[in-house]
Design a protein around this motif. Structure first.
Motif, PDB file in Angstrom:
ATOM      1  N   VAL A  41     -30.172  -5.241  -4.517  1.00  0.00           N
ATOM      2  CA  VAL A  41     -30.753  -5.903  -3.016  1.00  0.00           C
ATOM      3  C   VAL A  41     -31.909  -5.496  -2.723  1.00  0.00           C
ATOM      4  CG1 VAL A  41     -29.595  -4.220  -1.608  1.00  0.00           C
ATOM      5  CG2 VAL A  41     -30.118  -6.622  -1.015  1.00  0.00           C
ATOM      6  N   SER A  75     -32.429 -15.821   0.174  1.00  0.00           N
ATOM      7  CA  SER A  75     -31.662 -14.725  -0.091  1.00  0.00           C
ATOM      8  C   SER A  75     -32.107 -13.591   0.675  1.00  0.00           C
ATOM      9  CB  SER A  75     -31.485 -14.341  -1.665  1.00  0.00           C
ATOM     10  OG  SER A  75     -31.206 -13.222  -2.053  1.00  0.00           O
ATOM     11  N   PRO A  76     -31.289 -12.826   1.069  1.00  0.00           N
ATOM     12  CA  PRO A  76     -31.702 -11.575   1.581  1.00  0.00           C
ATOM     13  C   PRO A  76     -32.074 -10.544   0.837  1.00  0.00           C
ATOM     14  CG  PRO A  76     -29.506 -11.565   1.796  1.00  0.00           C
ATOM     15  CD  PRO A  76     -29.772 -12.825   1.231  1.00  0.00           C
ATOM     16  N   TYR A  77     -32.033 -10.564  -0.466  1.00  0.00           N
ATOM     17  CA  TYR A  77     -32.604  -9.660  -1.569  1.00  0.00           C
ATOM     18  C   TYR A  77     -34.074  -9.482  -1.341  1.00  0.00           C
ATOM     19  CZ  TYR A  77     -27.939  -9.063  -3.943  1.00  0.00           C
ATOM     20  OH  TYR A  77     -26.834  -8.845  -4.077  1.00  0.00           O
ATOM     21  N   SER A 100     -32.635 -16.226   6.659  1.00  0.00           N
ATOM     22  CA  SER A 100     -32.319 -15.378   5.450  1.00  0.00           C
ATOM     23  C   SER A 100     -30.741 -15.636   5.266  1.00  0.00           C
ATOM     24  CB  SER A 100     -32.507 -13.952   5.751  1.00  0.00           C
ATOM     25  OG  SER A 100     -31.871 -13.280   4.565  1.00  0.00           O
ATOM     26  N   ASP A 101     -30.117 -15.965   4.363  1.00  0.00           N
ATOM     27  CA  ASP A 101     -28.864 -16.528   4.173  1.00  0.00           C
ATOM     28  C   ASP A 101     -28.153 -15.782   3.002  1.00  0.00           C
ATOM     29  OD1 ASP A 101     -26.302 -17.731   3.617  1.00  0.00           O
ATOM     30  OD2 ASP A 101     -27.077 -19.752   4.394  1.00  0.00           O
ATOM     31  N   GLU A 102     -27.143 -14.941   3.332  1.00  0.00           N
ATOM     32  CA  GLU A 102     -26.413 -14.050   2.309  1.00  0.00           C
ATOM     33  C   GLU A 102     -25.808 -14.711   1.160  1.00  0.00           C
ATOM     34  OE1 GLU A 102     -23.352 -15.080   4.669  1.00  0.00           O
ATOM     35  OE2 GLU A 102     -25.427 -14.563   5.471  1.00  0.00           O
ATOM     36  N   ARG A 103     -25.521 -16.005   1.521  1.00  0.00           N
ATOM     37  CA  ARG A 103     -24.612 -16.578   0.548  1.00  0.00           C
ATOM     38  C   ARG A 103     -25.562 -17.139  -0.719  1.00  0.00           C
ATOM     39  NH1 ARG A 103     -22.849 -21.671   4.315  1.00  0.00           N
ATOM     40  NH2 ARG A 103     -25.075 -21.293   5.173  1.00  0.00           N
ATOM     41  N   ARG A 105     -27.505 -15.045  -2.282  1.00  0.00           N
ATOM     42  CA  ARG A 105     -27.826 -13.559  -2.956  1.00  0.00           C
ATOM     43  C   ARG A 105     -27.308 -13.925  -4.462  1.00  0.00           C
ATOM     44  NH1 ARG A 105     -22.699 -13.356  -0.627  1.00  0.00           N
ATOM     45  NH2 ARG A 105     -21.016 -12.582  -2.040  1.00  0.00           N
ATOM     46  N   GLU A 108     -22.703 -11.043  -8.058  1.00  0.00           N
ATOM     47  CA  GLU A 108     -22.904  -9.538  -8.032  1.00  0.00           C
ATOM     48  C   GLU A 108     -22.083  -9.155  -9.183  1.00  0.00           C
ATOM     49  OE1 GLU A 108     -20.484  -8.810  -4.449  1.00  0.00           O
ATOM     50  OE2 GLU A 108     -22.347  -9.444  -3.350  1.00  0.00           O
ATOM     51  N   ARG A 153     -19.341 -20.183  -2.882  1.00  0.00           N
ATOM     52  CA  ARG A 153     -20.284 -19.704  -1.590  1.00  0.00           C
ATOM     53  C   ARG A 153     -21.325 -20.925  -1.464  1.00  0.00           C
ATOM     54  NH1 ARG A 153     -24.390 -16.098  -3.746  1.00  0.00           N
ATOM     55  NH2 ARG A 153     -23.252 -14.630  -5.190  1.00  0.00           N
TER      56      ARG A 153
END
Length: 253
Positions: A41, A75-77, A100-103, A105, A108, A153
């Motif tokens: 991240v 993405s929050p990255y 910023s939307d964690e979906r 990202r 993983e 997601r």
């Protein structure tokens, strides 16, 4: 029927990152581990990644005002957030909705994080064999995600686009797998087709895949594909085009 989609959607993969560079070095040396201390991240853009983002930002800024993005989702990255910020430098920030939307990202990787292809085969031979058998679309590494998990997601992101950003022009800055999984959703593809696109070539850094609302398609209109992995803005400025994977590497399905 009443329009339910944004007027236009641009999918942009972040610029080249320090992790992309480290991975290339590790793979070239047939190493097992990618030498980078940051969490995935937190991996920033490389100097070239900043230049790529600036070149693409100039392209967006050159569009007529009525054709420029009105919404930016990223993405929050760090590498994606930095790319989004550079793209917006020459746009009218006062007109933009920025989230910023964690979906958004990257997929993983779980236990396989920071391992090269050689490292996965050496340290986790059973997982390597299982992935070869199952294929990347359904294979979920321990602690990580499959492509299906990412798609799940992103289905909620698509709902958000229809609910909150109907008729807007939406720029999404994310990652390679994210871009491919959006293509799976927007174009209503199947596993075989999206993996064939993936095998044909990686999504270039700062490339654009775009869709425009077409009232004549689908039931009551839908998003129609316009551009795929468009890199002309980089080429026009002499900025090198790169196609490095994000962390970690994995063999093609």
């Amino acid at each position: 029927m009443e329009q339910t989609w944004p007027q236009e959607v641009w999918l942009v993969r972040h610029g080249q990152s320090a992790g992309n560079v480290a991975r290339e070095i590790a793979e070239a040396a047939a190493g097992h581990h990618i030498d980078i201390a940051d969490r995935d991240v937190d991996v920033p853009l490389s100097e070239l990644g900043e230049r790529q983002s600036q070149a693409l930002g100039s392209w967006f800024a050159a569009l007529p005002p009525e054709q420029q993005p009105t919404v930016v989702l990223h993405s929050p990255y760090v590498r994606a957030a930095e790319t989004a910020n550079i793209l917006m430098q020459r746009l009218d920030r006062a007109r933009l909705v920025v989230e910023s939307d964690e979906r958004l990202r990257e997929k993983e990787f779980g236990i396989l994080d920071r391992l090269t292809t050689h490292g996965i085969a050496h340290h986790h031979p059973a997982l390597y064999e299982q992935r070869q058998h199952v294929g990347k679309f359904y294979f979920r590494p321990p602690g990580g995600e499959s492509w299906c998990d990412v798609i799940l997601r992103l289905r909620s992101v698509a709902d958000t686009l229809k609910r909150e950003y109907c008729r807007e022009r939406v720029l999404i800055v994310a990652h390679q797998v994210t871009v491919n999984c959006f293509r799976y959703l927007f174009e209503r593809l199947d596993e075989k087709t999206i993996l064939a696109f993936d095998r044909a070539g990686d999504v270039p850094n700062c490339s654009v895949t775009s869709y425009a609302y077409d009232p004549a398609q689908g039931k009551g209109g839908t998003l129609a594909l316009r551009l795929v992995n468009f890199v002309a803005p980089l080429e026009a400025t002499g900025t090198p085009v790169t196609v490095s994977k994000d962390l970690p590497a994995a063999p093609k399905a």
